[in-house]
Design an enzyme around this catalytic site. Structure first.
Site, mmCIF file in Angstrom:
data_model
loop_
_atom_site.group_PDB
_atom_site.id
_atom_site.type_symbol
_atom_site.label_atom_id
_atom_site.label_comp_id
_atom_site.label_asym_id
_atom_site.label_seq_id
_atom_site.Cartn_x
_atom_site.Cartn_y
_atom_site.Cartn_z
ATOM 1 C CB SER A 89 -0.868 -0.006 1.258
ATOM 2 O OG SER A 89 -1.450 1.258 1.470
ATOM 3 C CE1 TYR A 113 -3.934 -2.216 5.367
ATOM 4 C CE2 TYR A 113 -3.459 0.133 5.399
ATOM 5 C CZ TYR A 113 -3.692 -1.027 4.699
ATOM 6 O OH TYR A 113 -3.670 -1.012 3.333
ATOM 7 C CE LYS A 117 -1.586 -4.004 3.184
ATOM 8 N NZ LYS A 117 -1.955 -5.284 2.579
HETATM 9 N N1 UFG Z 1 -12.781 11.240 3.113
HETATM 10 C C1 UFG Z 1 -13.824 12.086 3.417
HETATM 11 N N2 UFG Z 1 -14.981 11.526 3.873
HETATM 12 C C2 UFG Z 1 -15.164 10.188 4.040
HETATM 13 C C3 UFG Z 1 -14.091 9.339 3.716
HETATM 14 C C4 UFG Z 1 -12.909 9.898 3.261
HETATM 15 O O1 UFG Z 1 -13.711 13.302 3.272
HETATM 16 O O2 UFG Z 1 -16.254 9.762 4.478
HETATM 17 C C5 UFG Z 1 -11.533 11.813 2.561
HETATM 18 C C6 UFG Z 1 -10.302 11.506 3.394
HETATM 19 O O3 UFG Z 1 -10.131 12.469 4.414
HETATM 20 C C7 UFG Z 1 -9.201 11.525 2.323
HETATM 21 C C8 UFG Z 1 -9.903 11.013 1.071
HETATM 22 O O4 UFG Z 1 -11.296 11.205 1.308
HETATM 23 O O5 UFG Z 1 -8.786 12.858 2.088
HETATM 24 C C9 UFG Z 1 -9.647 9.527 0.804
HETATM 25 O O6 UFG Z 1 -9.947 8.784 1.968
HETATM 26 P P1 UFG Z 1 -10.105 7.187 1.943
HETATM 27 O O7 UFG Z 1 -10.509 6.773 3.330
HETATM 28 O O8 UFG Z 1 -10.976 6.774 0.825
HETATM 29 O O9 UFG Z 1 -8.634 6.669 1.597
HETATM 30 P P2 UFG Z 1 -7.245 6.961 2.331
HETATM 31 O O10 UFG Z 1 -6.395 7.729 1.372
HETATM 32 O O11 UFG Z 1 -7.410 7.524 3.674
HETATM 33 O O12 UFG Z 1 -6.674 5.482 2.544
HETATM 34 C C10 UFG Z 1 -6.552 4.573 1.461
HETATM 35 C C11 UFG Z 1 -6.774 3.162 1.984
HETATM 36 C C12 UFG Z 1 -5.684 2.783 2.949
HETATM 37 C C13 UFG Z 1 -4.356 2.971 2.287
HETATM 38 C C14 UFG Z 1 -4.198 4.342 1.717
HETATM 39 C C15 UFG Z 1 -2.943 4.393 0.902
HETATM 40 O O13 UFG Z 1 -8.020 3.078 2.642
HETATM 41 O O14 UFG Z 1 -5.835 1.433 3.292
HETATM 42 O O15 UFG Z 1 -5.297 4.679 0.865
HETATM 43 O O16 UFG Z 1 -2.640 5.658 0.500
HETATM 44 F F1 UFG Z 1 -3.381 2.754 3.197
#
Ligand code: UFG
Length: 335
Positions: A89, A113, A117
């Site tokens: 990841s 988590y 990785k």
């Molecule tokens: N976000 C919101 N509202 C939500 C969910 C997310 O505004 O309800 C925002 C987050 O703050 C972030 C973006 O949308 O700015 C993406 O969030 P995600 O939760 O979809 O994804 P992340 O980038 O946080 O994490 C993902 C995977 C992880 C991995 C990571 C690697 O879920 O497992 O990418 O970069 F580690």
């Protein structure tokens, strides 16, 4: 993952394949799979992946992800299978490196988590050091979204989604009331978090390149699977609104603990090593997600049967993997 996904993959590909339901922690069950098949290479997708949950349940996460991987390596070693493609990841770039991330940057993590990785990458590097016959591909996924164009397989998380796109999908079908945007005061063009979203079909094709690569080479290579382009939360929301043809309600909330402002890949290595680059843009990702959702969850209180998730928590059997012999070869709708 849901068993129905298997039927739908058979429908898409027109191919039959063997399936075993086995826990990686169960070494005897794993060995049985190797005993009954000639396995040349393994794609290791299995693992728990919710960041927040990993903070609450570190022992479960370390045991499942790390011990499960050790069992898999043990079984592979016993049967002389030394080629592995591992789902890592972008989280391994940690909070200090700055985007665009290159594979030679130091790795770190901020939650159990992420540490699983980082550790599994290290374990696989050490396995190679101990035996140079191994071939290891560490695929660092950025943010996979979208669905297969057939609308037959896509993402169907259990419970309230943690991730942005599945949350938006549930707002679009009326299952959740409104999206919470986690912070609009980041140092990004519109203040919301920027991520590198990648279409799951592009991601899957990246795996096929990785399998081909490990079949033909030895050593350890970490490779980013991303598009190299960053999109904000509002970019994703507005693109999805275009796809589904309606405005979706949202409210700005405080920043989510542990989030960073900007995360996107440097994709040069994937192109150089695999000859792979992502084909699809954000609008195709959201259109395909919506196509899957509207086919499977037509309205609130969705009446259709539960749908399958895209990824399976099992090892995929590859007897003689080649890039052409793949589950997307029946994909006639590529744009
Ligand atoms: N976000 C919101 N509202 C939500 C969910 C997310 O505004 O309800 C925002 C987050 O703050 C972030 C973006 O949308 O700015 C993406 O969030 P995600 O939760 O979809 O994804 P992340 O980038 O946080 O994490 C993902 C995977 C992880 C991995 C990571 C690697 O879920 O497992 O990418 O970069 F580690």
């Amino acid at each position: 993952s849901k068993p129905e996904a298997l039927n739908r993959i058979k429908k898409i590909t027109g191919k039959d394949f063997a399936f075993y339901e086995a826990d990686l922690l169960d070494l005897a069950a794993l060995e049985k799979i190797f005993e009954e098949n000639k396995i040349d290479a393994v794609i290791h997708f299995a693992g728990l992946k919710a960041v927040g949950e990993s903070v609450q349940k570190p022992v479960e996460y370390y045991h499942n992800n790390i011990t499960g991987t050790l069992m898999l390596i043990k079984a592979m070693r016993k049967y002389g299978c030394k080629k592995i493609v591992f789902s890592s990841s972008a989280t391994v770039y940690g909070p200090v490196n700055k985007a665009p991330y290159t594979e030679d940057m130091p790795t770190s993590a901020t939650n159990p988590y992420g540490y699983t990785k980082v550790m599994i990458e290290q374990i696989l590097r050490d396995v190679y050091v101990s035996d140079n016959d191994w071939s290891v591909s560490l695929l660092r996924y950025f943010n996979p979204i979208g669905a297969h164009k057939s609308g037959l397989i896509g993402e169907d998380p259990n419970g309230i989604p943690n991730n942005l796109l599945p949350y938006i999908c549930q707002v679009a079908v009326g299952k959740l009331e409104k999206l919470g945007v986690f912070g609009d005061d980041y140092d990004t063009p519109d203040g919301t978090g920027v991520r590198d979203y990648i279409h799951v079909v592009d991601l899957a094709k990246g795996h096929l390149c990785a399998v081909k690569y490990v079949m033909e080479n030895k050593g350890v290579e970490a490779v980013n699977l991303g598009t190299g382009k960053g999109s904000s939360v509002y970019d994703v929301l507005h693109s999805f609104e275009k796809a589904c043809g309606k405005k979706l309600p949202y409210v700005v909330k405080p920043r989510r603990a542990g989030d960073i402002a900007t995360c996107y890949a440097d994709t040069a290595k994937a192109k150089k090593v695999f000859g792979w680059e992502a084909q699809y843009g954000l609008d195709e990702m959201t259109a395909d997600s919506w196509n899957f959702i509207k086919n499977n969850f037509p309205r609130q209180g969705h009446t259709k049967k539960c749908v399958p998730a895209f990824f399976t928590h099992t090892i995929m059997r590859q007897k003689n993997p080649t890039v052409s012999d793949n589950i997307f070869s029946a994909d006639k709708t590529k744009r």
